[in-house]
Design an enzyme around this catalytic site. Sequence first.
Site, PDB file in Angstrom:
ATOM      1  N   GLU A  87      13.041  13.547  88.707  1.00 22.89           N
ATOM      2  CA  GLU A  87      12.139  13.934  87.628  1.00 22.89           C
ATOM      3  C   GLU A  87      10.852  13.113  87.622  1.00 22.89           C
ATOM      4  OE1 GLU A  87      16.295  15.078  86.162  1.00 22.89           O
ATOM      5  OE2 GLU A  87      15.398  13.291  87.108  1.00 22.89           O
ATOM      6  N   PHE A 125      25.897  14.476  73.822  1.00 25.83           N
ATOM      7  CA  PHE A 125      25.783  14.301  75.266  1.00 25.83           C
ATOM      8  C   PHE A 125      24.347  14.563  75.715  1.00 25.83           C
ATOM      9  CE2 PHE A 125      26.051  16.229  79.593  1.00 25.83           C
ATOM     10  CZ  PHE A 125      26.464  15.087  80.265  1.00 25.83           C
ATOM     11  N   GLN A 126      23.767  13.602  76.433  1.00 24.01           N
ATOM     12  CA  GLN A 126      22.405  13.641  76.955  1.00 24.01           C
ATOM     13  C   GLN A 126      21.356  13.797  75.848  1.00 24.01           C
ATOM     14  OE1 GLN A 126      22.240  16.493  80.262  1.00 24.01           O
ATOM     15  NE2 GLN A 126      22.853  14.851  81.662  1.00 24.01           N
ATOM     16  N   LYS A 177      17.760  23.254  72.652  1.00 24.35           N
ATOM     17  CA  LYS A 177      18.272  24.386  73.425  1.00 24.35           C
ATOM     18  C   LYS A 177      18.363  25.654  72.582  1.00 24.35           C
ATOM     19  CE  LYS A 177      22.132  25.598  76.515  1.00 24.35           C
ATOM     20  NZ  LYS A 177      23.384  25.077  77.135  1.00 24.35           N
ATOM     21  N   MET A 229       0.717  -7.002  98.415  1.00 22.73           N
ATOM     22  CA  MET A 229      -0.180  -7.475  97.372  1.00 22.73           C
ATOM     23  C   MET A 229       0.455  -8.611  96.572  1.00 22.73           C
ATOM     24  SD  MET A 229      -3.255  -7.023  96.300  1.00 22.73           S
ATOM     25  CE  MET A 229      -3.859  -5.361  96.583  1.00 22.73           C
TER      26      MET A 229
END
Length: 566
Positions: free
Chosen positions: A48, A110-111, A160, A467
């Site tokens: 993602e 959940f999530q 949802k 760096m």
Amino acid sequence: MNGAQHILEAFHRHNINTVFGYPGGCIMPLYDALVDDVGVEHVLCRHEQACALAADGYARASGEIGVCIATSGPGATNLITGVANAYMDSIPMLVITGQVATSMIGTDAFQETDILGMTLGIVKHSYLVDDAEALPVIIEEAVQLAQSGRPGPVWIDIPKDVLLTEVATASPATAPTPDAHCPDITRALAMLRSARRPLLYSGGGVSLAQAEDSFRAFAETSGLPGVVTLKGIGNAGKHNPHNLGMLGMHGSRAANKAVDECDLLFVVGARLDDRATGKLDGFAPNAKMIHIDADAAEINKLREADLALRGDLNAILVAFIAALESESLAIADWQKQCQTWHTTGGFKAADNEEPMAPITGPAFIRQLSRTAPDDTVIACDVGQHQMWVAQHYEFDHPRRHLTSGGLGTMGFGLPAAIGAQFADRNSTVINVTGDGSFMMNAQELATIRRYKLPLKLIILDNQCLGMVRQQQELFYNNRESHINLDDNPDFVAMARAFDIPALHIDRTDQIRRGIETILAYDGPMLLHVAISREENVWPIVKPGGSNRDMIDETKRTSTANKENVA
């Protein structure tokens, strides 16, 4: 239509035909709607974060809004770094995430994550849609808001059940574009005419305002010597005789000297960030400042302007052009002085002619600049290679230089290059990266393979975090701490595992052939370039120091000794 179908309708209405995403449970209704919609190309990235960075690269290269999609919980949190990157660089982006059903919000379902709360500081605006009937208006508002004024990411978090609910509300009409605003420039003209050492200082706002043509016309009409920020590289084109290049921590001595000596700083679309200005009380100490910007929040934020002009950059620059086209500013001596500084203190890199000599980063980038077509898009990651590109690659347009400026996101380059390639499937796009940055999002080699993208990848490999190692050498008594990457995988074999041909070079006489080979290949190809672990980026300003106190290779020993004593 249900909520998901309304989103796709909005995409069509705004000519959004490419989105980057990764499916999951709570966003599944939108993915179900995509099955029946052949007008929107969904690009499946492999993480993602890469979705957000690819949308960012798409927006930078195209000038259009970038769109990324993910599910709730970890899907949404994985977007955060990419969205923060877009926010710091003012990139227009629409972020759409699924959320648990409205009845489950606040129950630790959940999530479930409070993505609205998590992202308040990295978005221009955000929404949690709790009413399906409000969704069409919210989508329209979000698209407009992301692109208007100072652009930035707008996040819509959608439960949802809202995506599944039938929505009766009609989609709103697209709002009209506001008229370009131009403030009175009379006082600014007087300041410009009376100045004897005026300097044009431009940043990423020029490209964001799509004001490249008017900026170049103003630079030519006024004849002002100019410096650019990292995000302003390319504003002046390749052939402006008065362009002194990048200023700041890794800027040229000429650019920083001009800022130090100027009596008027004419700032266009730049925010005076710390990497450009260095220590503020030592920045342009002899200059008055005119600050031109679209965002009122940037005016007087870090340094008080003697005159601020807020409005549309195109309109303002066109007004200056009209006022100055029939006169010449009395700055001939200043132009000559800046040219002298540029000749003696501009970016240079010795092209080692010894065929068996090791490859240096600057010499490689200069050869790449000479060889690649003018319309090539370079997407950099973050590190020494990023600064070598900024110093030694000659860009003819700012949209062809994609780099993570404000956030400095390692792993930006490869997904951003993928986004740029989708913005124009026929363009030449090159990801210049380091071995550390490449490993941050190496899984996107699978995205290149799936979509048969003709991307070119160049890894400048010094087997360390270069760096960080350089600053540890110069400012931390050369005490190296966790920067060693000599156990990286075989990058050539790794690319070939994804059906991407790859080459390895490690000598000066191989540079040109290696570059020509990958550019000529009809498809994706990786060039692995071995460079010295000890090579540094010069010059450099100590973090928090003044730009006038630049350090180059000849001063490195005395600098290290002073730091050791301190």
